[in-house]
Design an enzyme around this catalytic site. Sequence first.
Site, PDB file in Angstrom:
ATOM      1  N   ASN A   7      38.862  47.340  38.934  1.00 51.95           N
ATOM      2  CA  ASN A   7      39.496  47.222  37.617  1.00 51.95           C
ATOM      3  C   ASN A   7      38.973  48.342  36.713  1.00 51.95           C
ATOM      4  O   ASN A   7      37.762  48.440  36.472  1.00 51.95           O
ATOM      5  CB  ASN A   7      39.166  45.840  37.029  1.00 51.95           C
ATOM      6  CG  ASN A   7      39.810  45.630  35.668  1.00 51.95           C
ATOM      7  OD1 ASN A   7      39.733  46.497  34.803  1.00 51.95           O
ATOM      8  ND2 ASN A   7      40.437  44.493  35.467  1.00 51.95           N
ATOM      9  N   HIS A  10      37.893  49.385  31.604  1.00 49.90           N
ATOM     10  CA  HIS A  10      36.815  49.904  30.741  1.00 49.90           C
ATOM     11  C   HIS A  10      36.873  51.416  30.568  1.00 49.90           C
ATOM     12  O   HIS A  10      36.345  51.937  29.587  1.00 49.90           O
ATOM     13  CB  HIS A  10      35.443  49.506  31.293  1.00 49.90           C
ATOM     14  CG  HIS A  10      35.043  48.105  30.933  1.00 49.90           C
ATOM     15  ND1 HIS A  10      35.762  47.310  30.080  1.00 49.90           N
ATOM     16  CD2 HIS A  10      33.981  47.365  31.313  1.00 49.90           C
ATOM     17  CE1 HIS A  10      35.164  46.136  29.965  1.00 49.90           C
ATOM     18  NE2 HIS A  10      34.079  46.138  30.703  1.00 49.90           N
ATOM     19  N   HIS A  43      44.814  45.789  33.354  1.00 47.60           N
ATOM     20  CA  HIS A  43      45.366  44.684  32.566  1.00 47.60           C
ATOM     21  C   HIS A  43      46.069  45.286  31.346  1.00 47.60           C
ATOM     22  O   HIS A  43      45.411  45.839  30.465  1.00 47.60           O
ATOM     23  CB  HIS A  43      44.220  43.762  32.125  1.00 47.60           C
ATOM     24  CG  HIS A  43      44.661  42.534  31.397  1.00 47.60           C
ATOM     25  ND1 HIS A  43      43.773  41.536  31.048  1.00 47.60           N
ATOM     26  CD2 HIS A  43      45.875  42.120  30.951  1.00 47.60           C
ATOM     27  CE1 HIS A  43      44.431  40.568  30.413  1.00 47.60           C
ATOM     28  NE2 HIS A  43      45.714  40.912  30.335  1.00 47.60           N
ATOM     29  N   ARG A  45      47.404  44.549  28.153  1.00 51.13           N
ATOM     30  CA  ARG A  45      47.358  43.417  27.218  1.00 51.13           C
ATOM     31  C   ARG A  45      48.425  43.577  26.147  1.00 51.13           C
ATOM     32  O   ARG A  45      48.823  44.692  25.804  1.00 51.13           O
ATOM     33  CB  ARG A  45      45.976  43.337  26.553  1.00 51.13           C
ATOM     34  CG  ARG A  45      44.841  43.018  27.524  1.00 51.13           C
ATOM     35  CD  ARG A  45      43.550  42.801  26.773  1.00 51.13           C
ATOM     36  NE  ARG A  45      43.519  41.510  26.142  1.00 51.13           N
ATOM     37  CZ  ARG A  45      42.837  40.458  26.599  1.00 51.13           C
ATOM     38  NH1 ARG A  45      42.101  40.566  27.689  1.00 51.13           N
ATOM     39  NH2 ARG A  45      42.865  39.313  25.964  1.00 51.13           N
ATOM     40  N   ARG A  49      44.855  46.965  23.767  1.00 53.20           N
ATOM     41  CA  ARG A  49      43.522  47.377  23.298  1.00 53.20           C
ATOM     42  C   ARG A  49      42.870  48.404  24.217  1.00 53.20           C
ATOM     43  O   ARG A  49      42.012  49.150  23.788  1.00 53.20           O
ATOM     44  CB  ARG A  49      42.604  46.173  23.113  1.00 53.20           C
ATOM     45  CG  ARG A  49      42.175  45.538  24.404  1.00 53.20           C
ATOM     46  CD  ARG A  49      41.152  44.450  24.194  1.00 53.20           C
ATOM     47  NE  ARG A  49      41.713  43.294  23.514  1.00 53.20           N
ATOM     48  CZ  ARG A  49      41.166  42.078  23.584  1.00 53.20           C
ATOM     49  NH1 ARG A  49      40.039  41.906  24.249  1.00 53.20           N
ATOM     50  NH2 ARG A  49      41.718  41.067  22.985  1.00 53.20           N
ATOM     51  N   GLU A  70      47.580  43.258  36.020  1.00 47.03           N
ATOM     52  CA  GLU A  70      47.268  41.968  35.387  1.00 47.03           C
ATOM     53  C   GLU A  70      48.069  41.885  34.105  1.00 47.03           C
ATOM     54  O   GLU A  70      48.081  42.841  33.315  1.00 47.03           O
ATOM     55  CB  GLU A  70      45.788  41.905  35.004  1.00 47.03           C
ATOM     56  CG  GLU A  70      44.870  41.535  36.110  1.00 47.03           C
ATOM     57  CD  GLU A  70      43.445  41.478  35.591  1.00 47.03           C
ATOM     58  OE1 GLU A  70      43.221  41.232  34.393  1.00 47.03           O
ATOM     59  OE2 GLU A  70      42.549  41.728  36.399  1.00 47.03           O
ATOM     60  N   THR A 101      39.315  38.034  29.602  1.00 46.25           N
ATOM     61  CA  THR A 101      40.061  36.839  29.998  1.00 46.25           C
ATOM     62  C   THR A 101      39.129  35.645  30.139  1.00 46.25           C
ATOM     63  O   THR A 101      38.149  35.696  30.872  1.00 46.25           O
ATOM     64  CB  THR A 101      40.766  37.086  31.357  1.00 46.25           C
ATOM     65  OG1 THR A 101      41.385  38.369  31.319  1.00 46.25           O
ATOM     66  CG2 THR A 101      41.798  36.026  31.634  1.00 46.25           C
ATOM     67  N   GLU A 151      44.092  34.096  42.523  1.00 45.93           N
ATOM     68  CA  GLU A 151      42.796  34.747  42.325  1.00 45.93           C
ATOM     69  C   GLU A 151      41.884  33.698  41.709  1.00 45.93           C
ATOM     70  O   GLU A 151      42.129  33.228  40.595  1.00 45.93           O
ATOM     71  CB  GLU A 151      42.918  35.972  41.411  1.00 45.93           C
ATOM     72  CG  GLU A 151      41.564  36.638  41.186  1.00 45.93           C
ATOM     73  CD  GLU A 151      41.636  37.959  40.415  1.00 45.93           C
ATOM     74  OE1 GLU A 151      42.663  38.669  40.519  1.00 45.93           O
ATOM     75  OE2 GLU A 151      40.665  38.249  39.690  1.00 45.93           O
ATOM     76  N   HIS A 190      36.066  38.205  38.414  1.00 42.41           N
ATOM     77  CA  HIS A 190      35.584  38.021  37.045  1.00 42.41           C
ATOM     78  C   HIS A 190      34.083  37.791  37.020  1.00 42.41           C
ATOM     79  O   HIS A 190      33.586  36.817  37.580  1.00 42.41           O
ATOM     80  CB  HIS A 190      36.285  36.884  36.298  1.00 42.41           C
ATOM     81  CG  HIS A 190      36.332  37.151  34.817  1.00 42.41           C
ATOM     82  ND1 HIS A 190      35.235  37.003  33.999  1.00 42.41           N
ATOM     83  CD2 HIS A 190      37.316  37.617  34.016  1.00 42.41           C
ATOM     84  CE1 HIS A 190      35.559  37.346  32.774  1.00 42.41           C
ATOM     85  NE2 HIS A 190      36.811  37.737  32.754  1.00 42.41           N
TER      86      HIS A 190
HETATM   87  N1  PXP Z   1      40.112  39.470  37.552  1.00 42.18           N
HETATM   88  C1  PXP Z   1      40.753  39.165  36.407  1.00 42.18           C
HETATM   89  C2  PXP Z   1      41.953  38.287  36.475  1.00 42.18           C
HETATM   90  C3  PXP Z   1      40.308  39.676  35.169  1.00 42.18           C
HETATM   91  O1  PXP Z   1      40.960  39.359  34.034  1.00 42.18           O
HETATM   92  C4  PXP Z   1      39.185  40.535  35.148  1.00 42.18           C
HETATM   93  C5  PXP Z   1      38.724  41.114  33.862  1.00 42.18           C
HETATM   94  O2  PXP Z   1      39.677  41.948  33.332  1.00 42.18           O
HETATM   95  C6  PXP Z   1      38.563  40.835  36.374  1.00 42.18           C
HETATM   96  C7  PXP Z   1      39.033  40.272  37.564  1.00 42.18           C
HETATM   97  C8  PXP Z   1      37.393  41.749  36.443  1.00 42.18           C
HETATM   98  O3  PXP Z   1      36.316  41.169  35.773  1.00 42.18           O
HETATM   99  P1  PXP Z   1      34.992  42.000  35.541  1.00 42.18           P
HETATM  100  O4  PXP Z   1      35.344  43.154  34.649  1.00 42.18           O
HETATM  101  O5  PXP Z   1      34.077  41.017  34.904  1.00 42.18           O
HETATM  102  O6  PXP Z   1      34.525  42.483  36.885  1.00 42.18           O
END
Ligand code: PXP
Length: 249
Positions: A7, A10, A43, A45, A49, A70, A101, A151, A190
């Site tokens: 992901n 960031h 993601h 949003r 953001r 996402e 999330t 997931e 997550h």
């Molecule tokens: N899976 C989902 C559905 C998420 O919303 C997120 C965060 O955006 C992640 C995985 C990844 O989480 P993390 O950034 O804490 O590894």
Amino acid sequence: MASLGVNIDHIANVRQARRTVEPDPVTYALLAELGGADGITVHLREDRRHIQDRDVELLRATVRSRLNLEMAATPEMAAIARRLRPDMVTLVPERREEVTTEGGLDVAGQLDTLRSLVGRLQDDGIGVSLFVDADTPQLEASAATGASWVELHTGSYAEAAWSAQPDELARLSEGSFIARSLGLRVNAGHGLTYQNVEPVAAIEGMEELNIGHTIVARALAVGLEQAVREMKALVQNPRRDPLFGSTRP
Ligand code: PXP
């Protein structure tokens, strides 16, 4: 063996801190792939953001692994997904004020809406995954939407005190078993880190872990390619029982 979805939200967070053009998540998606990412997750949003529409469009054209979008189950996002056709859509709950999330999707509470959205996305050839807590009613409702994947939300496991982690892990493991017995395929994510990822990667039937924050944090020290390589090694070769002190052979 589980695969790794990286992901890169960031990366966009840093760019948006200055509303400028760097760092570009499209470039970093390529670096993540060079490090061994099996998929790239972003993601989009409602409040834009971090990831922007332009990012998703360019990623659709450049990602060579798999693009997992996402998004919230809204008409706006459904239209974007159906136009851009990512390989996978992961439906997540979204609240404007949240930092990230929080909690899984209430599938049981919006079954008809989700069943219709899942059907439309799948008819367009998009794989659909639902981000849910490892609770039986939510898993049963997920199967009833016709989605192929869930997931499992690993946030409770990630945040649990050390002594409570085995129980949370057992809940995820049972969730994976129940989901698969309902005909669902299983991903998770997550809050996973280099320290806590291995027991989740070792859960039977786990297909893919989606991980962002910890990889981007590590990338500040060693670069994204190397950070992904290190995480992929843990995901692909987890110690079976690291919670109980065994050591890597
Ligand atoms: N899976 C989902 C559905 C998420 O919303 C997120 C965060 O955006 C992640 C995985 C990844 O989480 P993390 O950034 O804490 O590894």
